[in-house]
Design an enzyme around this catalytic site. Structure first.
Site, PDB file in Angstrom:
ATOM      1  N   ASP A 154       0.837  -1.189   0.000  1.00 51.00           N
ATOM      2  CA  ASP A 154       0.000   0.000   0.000  1.00 51.00           C
ATOM      3  C   ASP A 154       0.877   1.246   0.000  1.00 51.00           C
ATOM      4  O   ASP A 154       2.016   1.234   0.493  1.00 51.00           O
ATOM      5  CB  ASP A 154      -0.904   0.037   1.233  1.00 51.00           C
ATOM      6  CG  ASP A 154      -1.955  -1.055   1.223  1.00 51.00           C
ATOM      7  OD1 ASP A 154      -2.157  -1.675   0.158  1.00 51.00           O
ATOM      8  OD2 ASP A 154      -2.568  -1.286   2.275  1.00 51.00           O
ATOM      9  N   ARG A 155       0.330   2.318  -0.503  1.00 46.00           N
ATOM     10  CA  ARG A 155       1.077   3.569  -0.606  1.00 46.00           C
ATOM     11  C   ARG A 155       1.696   3.989   0.722  1.00 46.00           C
ATOM     12  O   ARG A 155       2.842   4.423   0.789  1.00 46.00           O
ATOM     13  CB  ARG A 155       0.152   4.670  -1.132  1.00 46.00           C
ATOM     14  CG  ARG A 155       0.817   6.038  -1.283  1.00 46.00           C
ATOM     15  CD  ARG A 155      -0.153   7.026  -1.879  1.00 46.00           C
ATOM     16  NE  ARG A 155       0.441   8.340  -2.054  1.00 46.00           N
ATOM     17  CZ  ARG A 155      -0.159   9.365  -2.632  1.00 46.00           C
ATOM     18  NH1 ARG A 155      -1.395   9.217  -3.098  1.00 46.00           N
ATOM     19  NH2 ARG A 155       0.445  10.529  -2.753  1.00 46.00           N
TER      20      ARG A 155
END
Length: 341
Positions: A154-155
């Site tokens: 995930d970012r």
């Protein structure tokens, strides 16, 4: 269907056949087409697959089908524009090349391993102009092709990210992730302390109703399983937890931490305002406190690759503020270390 029959059919309706070589084994069919025919476009490729104009060993298959050495791909007649990229490959600036090279944890002939920072997206998307995938050209090290992503984070999640330096290596690594032959250890700081200091979370997860952002919820979707152990509790307010996911669902650890009643610090999406603001209100660093600390998997050239990533600055600061020692915790975390290869 025999090879001769396939060839005869190809002549009747046009097109040609490509025999899958070892370096392409394990690749998805749609990704094979996008690599060879970058100007084809997603909509056109999907239509050709639906119509059965693209076939694998004579059969209709979805774009997600995995290639195996020796299989024959029917490639229908395509316009010349299909082999021409719509946009020229983006040059990697000297600053981005230096930045991404500075993330290297491991480098050999087949594999690169990075320590992805929190806040950097792995791939592009709506409104994203700077992402890791766009910088991989800075990691060629004299080779013609850029390394390939083999999984995602995930970012806002930091930590170990593995790249394959060839189609063969990438396919091998992707297969290891797909077949769950990868050991993954994450460290997190949660808001609240679990009732049980050690355990397993097993749920089903599905995408929530479309509200304009990617979000998962507990439901009737795919099974998700995570082992966990509390390494150290800070009163009843915070807990250092080691998570070992047994599956790889989107946002799995964030959803499972919230299901424990202990959302990850900084995770407003699954923990609400309290989880998002708790760090700032108690003098801790802001940001999601979830880090892919260790990854262990089969190396494409044989043996085992085992890599540990040091903490991101915001988590290191929070550990120090709370009087926690990042270097400890090994024995407790190892107690939930499963799925080793």
């Amino acid at each position: 269907m025999s090879a001769d029959t396939q060839a005869d059919n190809a002549k009747k309706i046009g097109g040609d056949y490509h025999v899958v070589v070892a370096d392409e084994s394990g690749l998805r069919l749609d990704r094979w087409f996008r690599a060879r025919y970058p100007g084809l476009g997603h909509a056109r490729l999907s239509k050709l697959l639906r119509q059965g104009q693209i076939r694998l060993d004579g059969a209709r298959v979805p774009g997600s089908a995995r290639l195996e050495t020796g299989q024959k791909i029917r490639v229908p007649p395509l316009p010349s524009s299909a082999i021409t990229p719509r946009v020229a490959p983006q040059e990697v600036s000297a600053a981005d090349a230096a930045f991404v090279e500075g993330l290297l944890l491991h480098r050999d002939e087949s594999v690169l391993v990075l320590n992805k920072p929190s806040g950097l997206a792995v791939q592009g998307g709506s409104g994203l102009h700077r992402h890791l995938d766009g910088m991989l050209g800075g990691l060629r090290f004299g080779r013609e092709d850029s390394p390939r992503l083999t999984h995602r984070l995930d970012r806002d999640v930091s930590g170990v990210l593995v790249l394959g330096r060839s189609s063969r290596a990438a396919a091998h690594l992707c297969e290891s992730f797909r077949e769950r032959r990868v050991g993954k250890l994450y460290r997190a700081l949660t808001l609240g302390v679990p009732t049980h200091p050690k355990g397993r979370i097993e749920t089903s997860m599905e995408k929530a109703s479309n509200d304009g952002m990617e979000k998962m919820t507990l439901g009737k979707g795919k099974k998700a399983c995570t082992d966990y152990a509390v390494v150290e509790a800070v009163g009843t307010r915070f807990a250092w937890i080691g998570f070992v996911p047994q599956s790889g669902r989107t946002h799995q650890l964030r959803v499972h931490a919230a299901a424990l009643g202990c959302p990850i610090l900084g995770d407003g999406k699954y923990g609400g305002r309290e989880a998002r603001m708790a760090g700032e209100e108690t003098g801790l660093a802001s940001g999601l406190h979830l880090h892919a600390t260790r990854l262990r998997l089969p190396h494409p050239d044989g043996g085992i690759l085992d890599v540990v990533a040091p903490p991101p600055p915001h988590m290191e600061e929070s550990w120090r503020t709370l009087g926690l020692d990042w270097r400890t915790g090994g024995e407790i975390e190892d107690s939930v270390w499963r799925s080793l290869v």
